[in-house]
Each structure stands twice: as structure tokens, then as C-alpha cells.
Design an enzyme around this catalytic site. Structure first.
Site, mmCIF file in Angstrom:
data_model
loop_
_atom_site.group_PDB
_atom_site.id
_atom_site.type_symbol
_atom_site.label_atom_id
_atom_site.label_comp_id
_atom_site.label_asym_id
_atom_site.label_seq_id
_atom_site.Cartn_x
_atom_site.Cartn_y
_atom_site.Cartn_z
ATOM 1 N N ASP A 63 7.525 57.840 20.806
ATOM 2 C CA ASP A 63 8.285 58.281 19.635
ATOM 3 C C ASP A 63 9.633 57.598 19.486
ATOM 4 O O ASP A 63 10.292 57.757 18.460
ATOM 5 C CB ASP A 63 8.517 59.799 19.712
ATOM 6 C CG ASP A 63 7.232 60.554 19.461
ATOM 7 O OD1 ASP A 63 6.461 60.094 18.611
ATOM 8 O OD2 ASP A 63 7.006 61.574 20.119
ATOM 9 N N HIS A 120 6.917 67.491 21.266
ATOM 10 C CA HIS A 120 5.648 66.735 21.233
ATOM 11 C C HIS A 120 5.733 65.758 20.068
ATOM 12 O O HIS A 120 6.644 64.924 20.037
ATOM 13 C CB HIS A 120 4.507 67.763 21.130
ATOM 14 C CG HIS A 120 3.125 67.240 21.288
ATOM 15 N ND1 HIS A 120 2.830 65.981 21.719
ATOM 16 C CD2 HIS A 120 1.906 67.836 21.052
ATOM 17 C CE1 HIS A 120 1.516 65.816 21.756
ATOM 18 N NE2 HIS A 120 0.928 66.931 21.346
ATOM 19 N N HIS A 159 8.622 61.917 29.589
ATOM 20 C CA HIS A 159 7.231 62.252 29.325
ATOM 21 C C HIS A 159 6.694 63.014 30.515
ATOM 22 O O HIS A 159 7.065 62.722 31.654
ATOM 23 C CB HIS A 159 6.414 60.964 29.109
ATOM 24 C CG HIS A 159 5.118 61.210 28.437
ATOM 25 N ND1 HIS A 159 3.996 61.584 29.109
ATOM 26 C CD2 HIS A 159 4.777 61.154 27.124
ATOM 27 C CE1 HIS A 159 3.008 61.741 28.245
ATOM 28 N NE2 HIS A 159 3.457 61.492 27.039
HETATM 29 N N1 ACO Z 1 16.868 63.834 27.863
HETATM 30 C C1 ACO Z 1 17.635 64.303 28.885
HETATM 31 N N2 ACO Z 1 17.115 64.876 29.990
HETATM 32 C C2 ACO Z 1 15.777 64.995 30.067
HETATM 33 C C3 ACO Z 1 14.934 64.532 29.046
HETATM 34 C C4 ACO Z 1 15.527 63.919 27.918
HETATM 35 N N3 ACO Z 1 14.770 63.458 26.921
HETATM 36 N N4 ACO Z 1 13.643 64.778 29.378
HETATM 37 C C5 ACO Z 1 13.685 65.375 30.556
HETATM 38 N N5 ACO Z 1 14.969 65.507 30.991
HETATM 39 C C6 ACO Z 1 15.418 66.048 32.286
HETATM 40 C C7 ACO Z 1 15.316 67.551 32.313
HETATM 41 O O1 ACO Z 1 16.511 68.167 31.887
HETATM 42 C C8 ACO Z 1 15.015 67.801 33.760
HETATM 43 O O2 ACO Z 1 16.207 67.664 34.499
HETATM 44 P P1 ACO Z 1 16.504 68.626 35.782
HETATM 45 O O3 ACO Z 1 15.456 68.233 36.775
HETATM 46 O O4 ACO Z 1 17.884 68.279 36.176
HETATM 47 O O5 ACO Z 1 16.359 70.028 35.288
HETATM 48 C C9 ACO Z 1 14.119 66.645 34.165
HETATM 49 O O6 ACO Z 1 14.494 65.580 33.272
HETATM 50 C C10 ACO Z 1 12.623 66.931 34.018
HETATM 51 O O7 ACO Z 1 12.375 67.385 32.701
HETATM 52 P P2 ACO Z 1 11.277 68.450 32.322
HETATM 53 O O8 ACO Z 1 11.649 69.107 31.042
HETATM 54 O O9 ACO Z 1 10.987 69.334 33.493
HETATM 55 O O10 ACO Z 1 10.027 67.498 32.119
HETATM 56 P P3 ACO Z 1 8.689 67.867 31.334
HETATM 57 O O11 ACO Z 1 7.608 67.032 31.911
HETATM 58 O O12 ACO Z 1 8.461 69.331 31.293
HETATM 59 O O13 ACO Z 1 9.024 67.415 29.834
HETATM 60 C C11 ACO Z 1 9.212 66.208 27.831
HETATM 61 C C12 ACO Z 1 8.551 66.282 29.215
HETATM 62 C C13 ACO Z 1 8.970 67.530 27.065
HETATM 63 C C14 ACO Z 1 8.554 65.099 27.024
HETATM 64 C C15 ACO Z 1 10.736 65.943 28.012
HETATM 65 O O14 ACO Z 1 10.927 64.737 28.690
HETATM 66 C C16 ACO Z 1 11.479 65.959 26.673
HETATM 67 O O15 ACO Z 1 11.891 67.022 26.211
HETATM 68 N N6 ACO Z 1 11.710 64.751 26.049
HETATM 69 C C17 ACO Z 1 12.358 64.685 24.758
HETATM 70 C C18 ACO Z 1 11.369 65.015 23.657
HETATM 71 C C19 ACO Z 1 10.366 63.928 23.435
HETATM 72 O O16 ACO Z 1 10.721 62.747 23.301
HETATM 73 N N7 ACO Z 1 9.063 64.333 23.323
HETATM 74 C C20 ACO Z 1 7.997 63.408 23.033
HETATM 75 C C21 ACO Z 1 7.094 63.248 24.206
HETATM 76 S S1 ACO Z 1 5.868 62.072 23.878
HETATM 77 C C22 ACO Z 1 4.767 62.890 22.926
HETATM 78 O O17 ACO Z 1 4.564 64.068 22.962
HETATM 79 C C23 ACO Z 1 4.041 62.092 21.990
#
Ligand code: ACO
Length: 430
Positions: free
Chosen positions: A369, A274, A313
Site C-alpha cells: 500500500d 488492511h 506487515h
Molecule cells: N508504524 C509504526 N510502528 C509500527 C508499524 C507502523 N506502520 N507497524 C507496526 N509497528 C510497531 C508496533 O507498534 C509494534 O511495536 P512494539 O513491539 O514496540 O509494540 C511492532 O511494530 C509490531 O507491530 P504489531 O502491530 O504487533 O504487528 P502486526 O503484525 O499485528 O501488524 C500491521 C501488522 C497491522 C500491518 C501493522 O504493521 C500496521 O498497522 N501497519 C500500518 C497499516 C498498514 O500499512 N496496513 C497494510 C498492511 S498490508 C495489507 O493489508 C494489504
């Protein structure tokens, strides 16, 4: 125009093949009420059907009128106003007023609002002592979370959460004090004396003064930088039912005071998935080191070794509109500060990821971010402070969500159900 609640739009027909019974569930706002499912039973004394939704992927937990996001189209509005227009033409304090009160302030309302916030920028001297108890290398977000919770003990009147006047006073206090607490947490890590608020400065100027003032009589930050920080604050003010807002609502639903509730919200924000992601982006760029290492890094992310921080996201399946504004602003900031060589790595990372099938298929775009950390870094904020910089403006959003929850007749203490798959009753061995 604000939306009114339409009558039921239609009925969802459900046939339970276990019993062959048919049910009709009212549809309103393209949504059914989960509790309407409870009538679906096999036996009369069954609990009734629930919906299973880990991580709230498809559950609306409230009706809200604060922030609108269209994740597919990359749209963000506060109270109906597009984020781009607010960022360009308004200050953070005006936006905080809007988020909390529903309308932009008139000139008089803004004067009163600003004065009330300035009246609450100081913290009790005991708060200072409390902060001094932390180790020199304590993470500022840990100090920030703990100090917010500690404020609860200074303001027992804040427990009257159903009293609108009491709520208003805590709102001024919290928005007024968060920059002070954040700056003190930073000064503590340097072992430097705390700088008291300067109420002749505006909100972000005062924060920068408390952070960076050394021996000068009055600290006057570069106006381009204080304005850039103000825009960043606007972009971070609220983001509807995200992890920390949901925490604020959830803790607040037990009628905990707003200091304890916002400490919980800040703790949720601290996580690297987050608001802690901005800090992780910088650490990731450091780890990559040079532009030519980017393809290798992207490959390792795709192979499941870590995530591309600042990408993806839960709601945005398009370019985060906040990231677009920040990216544009970066040039202005870098015209005053030194250009960070890590910007080159970030741009290359974005270029490669946006063309890569893995990221395209999963609709993973830069989020807020991704670029904010580079700007913070250029402005001399240490990496540890990034989540705190997110928390300061998000306080207005948390308080708006908290207030909306408390004044919503339909809300009660937040208490989800579970599907229990553990042991049924068994006797403790003799
Ligand atoms: N890098 C690589 N792969 C990713 C990323 C990433 N940043 N984000 C998601 N994926 C992939 C996952 O591995 C998953 O792949 P799969 O379908 O093959 O298993 C798919 O994309 C979906 O990801 P989920 O984790 O199910 O998506 P969710 O909606 O639960 O997560 C989140 C969203 C937590 C923001 C995620 O994208 C993440 O971890 N991003 C990196 C951290 C980040 O930048 N957080 C800030 C968010 S903005 C904020 O809070 C202000």
C-alpha cells in the site's frame, strides 16, 4: 512440483507437570493439530487443553495450495509462479484464472474465461437504482460492500454453494461485475451518469472507461496506464490467509452465498490496517506536507502518535515484493502523468525509516500500500477509491479461497473457542 502430504514426521513429547503424564502428539508439516491437545486433561471430565492464539499469530486454519509467502525472504508465489514473472508476462485475467483453477489457461481456456466474464459485466437496472439511494458523499467502499451483499437477492441460485456449476457461474458474475459496481460507486459520488460496460475493451480498459468516459464515442485509455493498472490488479489478486480472505472463508463456512461472503470480506478489507491503508498513506503524505517535515513525523510515530501507514506487515519481515514491483512501475506511470510531488515525501519517508533503529529492529518495511496510492492518484483516481481498487482484483483471491474451503473435506463451520474469564453463575438480584 506440488507437495504431497508426508506421513507423520515425528512426535512432539509433552509432559504435563500438573499430572506428570506424558503425551505424544504427531507432527506433520512442522505442525501439530490443536485438537490433539484435547487429550491433555487433569480430570477425566475436563474439556481438555486448548491453544490460545489471539489474532491467529501462529495458527494454520487450513491447508491451501493457492498462494505461498515467505515473509522473511520477501517471496510471493501464486500456484508456484513468482509474482515478478506473472506481473511481467501475464494479464490480470490470466492470473485470476490461475489463482482460481491452479494452472495458467491455454489459449482456448483464456478465450472462454474472458468471454464468460465479459458476459457478466452488466448489472441489473435495479442494482443501479439501489446505488442511487446512497447520499452523494457516501464512501465508495461503503457502496461497494452494500451492493455486493445486495447481489445475493438477485441470484438466489447462488445459495447452492456445494454445486460446482453454480459456483462457477457466481465466479464469472462476481469477477465480471466488480469493476462495474466500483465505477458506478465513483460516478455516483460525482453525480455523473453511469457508463455501461464496453465489452470491446479489455478488463482494465473497460473499467477505466466506466470510470472516466465523458462524451467520447469510445474511451481509449493510455495503454501504459491500463497496463499499469492491470499489473496492480495482478499484485493484489491473492495473499493467502489475510484478514479479508479469512473473513471470506469464515462467512462462507456457514454456506452463505458468495455475494454475502464477499461483502463481508470487502468490509474486512476496508479497515485502515488492511486494504484501507493505501487511502491512509495518501492522507498521511498530505498531513506531512513537505519533505523537510519527514523526520519530525517519523519521530512522532516512534513515540506512539499514530503509525507510519504503508509500513509493516504481519507476514513480511522484509521488503514486500509487491511494493518493489510498484515502485519500479511508478516511473513508467509518471512518464505519462504528472509526477506527484508527494513521491518525494514518500521516498524520503522510506529512506529515513529504513535507516532508523525503531523500524529496523521491528522489521518494518514498505508494504504493497505504500506506493500504490501514488500511482492511483497519478491516474486520477480519487483517494476514496483506493480500497475499492484493491477489492476489485482481490475478488479472484477471495473466490479461490472460498472454493478451496468448500471443497476441503476437513473444513466445517468456522467456530473458534474462547477462554472464559467472566462471572461464574450468579443470581439476578431480586
Ligand atoms: N508504524 C509504526 N510502528 C509500527 C508499524 C507502523 N506502520 N507497524 C507496526 N509497528 C510497531 C508496533 O507498534 C509494534 O511495536 P512494539 O513491539 O514496540 O509494540 C511492532 O511494530 C509490531 O507491530 P504489531 O502491530 O504487533 O504487528 P502486526 O503484525 O499485528 O501488524 C500491521 C501488522 C497491522 C500491518 C501493522 O504493521 C500496521 O498497522 N501497519 C500500518 C497499516 C498498514 O500499512 N496496513 C497494510 C498492511 S498490508 C495489507 O493489508 C494489504
Amino acid at each position: 512440483m506440488e507437495k504431497t502430504t508426508p506421513d507423520v514426521e515425528g512426535m512432539l513429547k509433552i509432559t504435563d507437570t500438573r499430572t506428570n503424564k506424558e503425551y505424544q502428539i504427531p507432527i506433520q508439516h512442522d505442525t501439530i493439530r490443536a485438537s490433539d491437545l484435547r487429550q491433555i486433561k487433569v480430570k477425566e471430565d475436563d474439556f481438555g487443553m486448548m491453544s490460545y492464539d489471539p489474532a491467529f499469530m501462529n495458527t494454520a486454519s487450513c491447508i491451501s495450495r493457492i498462494t505461498f509467502i515467505d515473509g522473511e525472504r520477501g517471496i510471493l508465489h501464486y500456484r508456484g509462479y513468482p509474482i515478478e514473472q506473472l506481473a511481467e508476462t501475464r494479464t490480470y485475467l490470466e492470473v485470476a484464472y490461475l489463482v482460481l483453477n491452479g494452472e495458467l489457461p491455454t489459449k482456448k481456456e483464456l478465450e472462454d474465461w474472458t468471454l464468460n466474464i465479459k458476459n457478466h459485466t452488466f448489472v441489473h437496472e435495479n442494482v443501479k437504482q439501489l446505488m442511487e439511494g446512497f447520499r452523494y458523499d457516501a464512501h465508495p467502499m461503503g457502496i461497494f460492500v452494500s451492493t455486493l451483499a445486495a447481489l445475493s437477492t438477485f441470484y438466489p441460485d447462488s445459495k447452492k454453494v456445494l454445486d460446482p456449476e453454480m459456483r462457477q457461474r457466481q465466479i464469472w458474475r462476481l469477477i465480471g461485475k466488480v469493476p462495474t459496481i466500483a465505477a458506478f460507486a465513483y460516478r455516483h459520488s460525482l453525480g455523473m451518469p453511469y457508463i455501461y460496460p464496453d465489452n470491446d475493451l479489455n478488463y482494465t480498459e473497460n473499467f477505466l472507461s466506466m470510470m472516466f468516459k465523458v462524451g467520447e464515442k469510445q474511451y481509449k485509455p493510455n495503454p501504459i496506464l491500463s497496463r499499469a493498472l492491470d499489473v496492480l490488479f495482478t499484485l493484489h489478486a491473492d495473499h493467502e490467509q489475510n484478514c479479508s480472505a479469512n473473513t471470506m472463508r469464515s462467512i462462507g463456512s456457514s454456506h452463505s452465498d458468495p455475494y454475502c461472503s464477499s461483502a463481508g470480506a470487502a468490509a474486512a478489507l476496508y479497515g485502515p490496517l488492511h486494504g484501507g491503508a493505501n487511502e491512509q498513506v495518501l492522507r498521511m503524505l498530505d498531513e506531512i506536507g513537505t519533505k523537510d517535515k519527514v523526520p519530525e513525523f517519523v519521530k512522532s510515530c516512534k513515540e506512539g502518535h499514530g503509525r507510519l501507514m504503508g509500513f509493516g506487515h504481519r507476514v513480511y519481515k522484509n521488503y514486500d515484493p509487491r511494493a518493489k514491483i510498484i515502485k519500479k512501475m511508478a516511473d513508467e506511470v509518471f512518464s505519462v502523468t504528472k509526477k506527484d510531488p508527494k513521491l518525494e515525501i514518500a521516498l524520503e519517508l522510506e529512506r529515513i525509516a529504513l535507516e532508523d533503529d525503531y523500524f529496523v529492529k521491528r522489521k518494518l518495511y514498505p508494504n504493497v500500500d505504500f506506493y500504490s496510492g501514488l500511482i492511483y492518484k497519478a491516474m486520477n483516481f480519487p483517494t476514496d477509491m483506493f480500497p475499492v481498487l484493491f477489492a476489485i482484483p482481490r475478488m479472484s483471491g477471495w473466490l479461490a479461497q472460498w472454493q478451496e474451503m468448500l471443497t476441503d473435506q476437513e473444513q466445517k463451520i468456522a467456530r473458534p473457542r474462547q477462554i472464559f474469564l467472566g462471572y461464574s453463575k450468579r443470581d439476578v438480584p431480586k
